[in-house]
Design a protein around this motif. Sequence first.
Motif, PDB file in Angstrom:
ATOM      1  N   ARG A   8      -2.877 -28.655  28.416  1.00 20.32           N
ATOM      2  CA  ARG A   8      -3.832 -29.574  29.026  1.00 20.32           C
ATOM      3  C   ARG A   8      -4.425 -30.375  27.891  1.00 20.32           C
ATOM      4  N   GLN A   9      -5.197 -31.361  28.234  1.00 18.16           N
ATOM      5  CA  GLN A   9      -5.816 -32.180  27.203  1.00 18.16           C
ATOM      6  C   GLN A   9      -6.668 -31.304  26.283  1.00 18.16           C
ATOM      7  N   GLY A  10      -6.363 -31.306  25.006  1.00 16.04           N
ATOM      8  CA  GLY A  10      -7.115 -30.527  24.035  1.00 16.04           C
ATOM      9  C   GLY A  10      -6.706 -29.065  23.948  1.00 16.04           C
ATOM     10  N   LYS A  11      -5.742 -28.643  24.750  1.00 14.95           N
ATOM     11  CA  LYS A  11      -5.288 -27.245  24.746  1.00 14.95           C
ATOM     12  C   LYS A  11      -3.815 -27.211  24.335  1.00 14.95           C
ATOM     13  N   TRP A  12      -3.510 -26.304  23.422  1.00 12.31           N
ATOM     14  CA  TRP A  12      -2.138 -26.172  22.947  1.00 12.31           C
ATOM     15  C   TRP A  12      -1.693 -24.727  23.066  1.00 12.31           C
ATOM     16  N   GLU A  13      -0.421 -24.524  23.287  1.00 14.85           N
ATOM     17  CA  GLU A  13       0.154 -23.183  23.375  1.00 14.85           C
ATOM     18  C   GLU A  13       1.176 -23.036  22.256  1.00 14.85           C
ATOM     19  N   VAL A  14       1.110 -21.916  21.581  1.00 19.82           N
ATOM     20  CA  VAL A  14       2.043 -21.648  20.489  1.00 19.82           C
ATOM     21  C   VAL A  14       2.859 -20.417  20.869  1.00 19.82           C
ATOM     22  N   GLY A  15       4.147 -20.477  20.606  1.00 19.93           N
ATOM     23  CA  GLY A  15       5.013 -19.333  20.883  1.00 19.93           C
ATOM     24  C   GLY A  15       4.555 -18.109  20.112  1.00 19.93           C
ATOM     25  N   ALA A  16       4.922 -16.943  20.599  1.00 21.60           N
ATOM     26  CA  ALA A  16       4.464 -15.687  20.008  1.00 21.60           C
ATOM     27  C   ALA A  16       5.134 -15.414  18.663  1.00 21.60           C
ATOM     28  N   LEU A  17       4.369 -14.790  17.775  1.00 20.30           N
ATOM     29  CA  LEU A  17       4.896 -14.332  16.491  1.00 20.30           C
ATOM     30  C   LEU A  17       5.223 -12.849  16.598  1.00 20.30           C
ATOM     31  N   GLU A  18       6.166 -12.417  15.788  1.00 23.63           N
ATOM     32  CA  GLU A  18       6.422 -10.986  15.680  1.00 23.63           C
ATOM     33  C   GLU A  18       5.168 -10.339  15.094  1.00 23.63           C
ATOM     34  N   PRO A  19       4.802  -9.144  15.530  1.00 20.15           N
ATOM     35  CA  PRO A  19       3.576  -8.494  15.031  1.00 20.15           C
ATOM     36  C   PRO A  19       3.514  -8.398  13.507  1.00 20.15           C
ATOM     37  N   ASP A  20       4.617  -8.056  12.855  1.00 16.22           N
ATOM     38  CA  ASP A  20       4.615  -7.949  11.383  1.00 16.22           C
ATOM     39  C   ASP A  20       4.327  -9.289  10.721  1.00 16.22           C
ATOM     40  N   GLU A  21       4.885 -10.354  11.282  1.00 11.01           N
ATOM     41  CA  GLU A  21       4.659 -11.687  10.721  1.00 11.01           C
ATOM     42  C   GLU A  21       3.214 -12.127  10.944  1.00 11.01           C
ATOM     43  N   LEU A  22       2.676 -11.861  12.121  1.00  3.99           N
ATOM     44  CA  LEU A  22       1.283 -12.195  12.404  1.00  3.99           C
ATOM     45  C   LEU A  22       0.360 -11.448  11.440  1.00  3.99           C
ATOM     46  N   GLN A  23       0.599 -10.157  11.242  1.00  2.04           N
ATOM     47  CA  GLN A  23      -0.218  -9.368  10.317  1.00  2.04           C
ATOM     48  C   GLN A  23      -0.136  -9.940   8.908  1.00  2.04           C
ATOM     49  N   ARG A  24       1.067 -10.301   8.462  1.00  2.81           N
ATOM     50  CA  ARG A  24       1.236 -10.858   7.126  1.00  2.81           C
ATOM     51  C   ARG A  24       0.439 -12.154   6.964  1.00  2.81           C
ATOM     52  N   LEU A  25       0.502 -13.025   7.960  1.00  3.70           N
ATOM     53  CA  LEU A  25      -0.214 -14.300   7.891  1.00  3.70           C
ATOM     54  C   LEU A  25      -1.728 -14.101   7.867  1.00  3.70           C
ATOM     55  N   VAL A  26      -2.221 -13.219   8.734  1.00  5.65           N
ATOM     56  CA  VAL A  26      -3.663 -12.975   8.802  1.00  5.65           C
ATOM     57  C   VAL A  26      -4.160 -12.354   7.495  1.00  5.65           C
ATOM     58  N   LEU A  27      -3.452 -11.357   6.995  1.00 10.51           N
ATOM     59  CA  LEU A  27      -3.873 -10.713   5.749  1.00 10.51           C
ATOM     60  C   LEU A  27      -3.855 -11.691   4.574  1.00 10.51           C
ATOM     61  N   ALA A  28      -2.893 -12.592   4.554  1.00 10.64           N
ATOM     62  CA  ALA A  28      -2.827 -13.574   3.473  1.00 10.64           C
ATOM     63  C   ALA A  28      -4.045 -14.501   3.479  1.00 10.64           C
TER      64      ALA A  28
END
Length: 71
Positions: A8-28
């Motif tokens: 919708r206007q101003g709303k975006w959806e991003v495909g899911a990340l693998e849990p390990d990749e998400l953890q790596r990105l957040v920790l970084a």
Amino acid sequence: MLPVRQCRQGKWEVGALEPDELQRLVLAVVDPYVDREIFAEQNAREEKATPHPDRYLGRWARVCTVFGSGP
């Protein structure tokens, strides 16, 4: 690259990340802001305050030994 689409206007959806990749990105991103000394102290306090099943199982084994039955 992750699939991205506008929902919708101003709303975006991003495909899911693998849990390990998400953890790596957040920790970084978070790592530079973590005070390691305070973090270690807090972990030690939580470890001491958290009940551990092994402690209870050891006690239970002693009770069973006294009464002649296995755990």
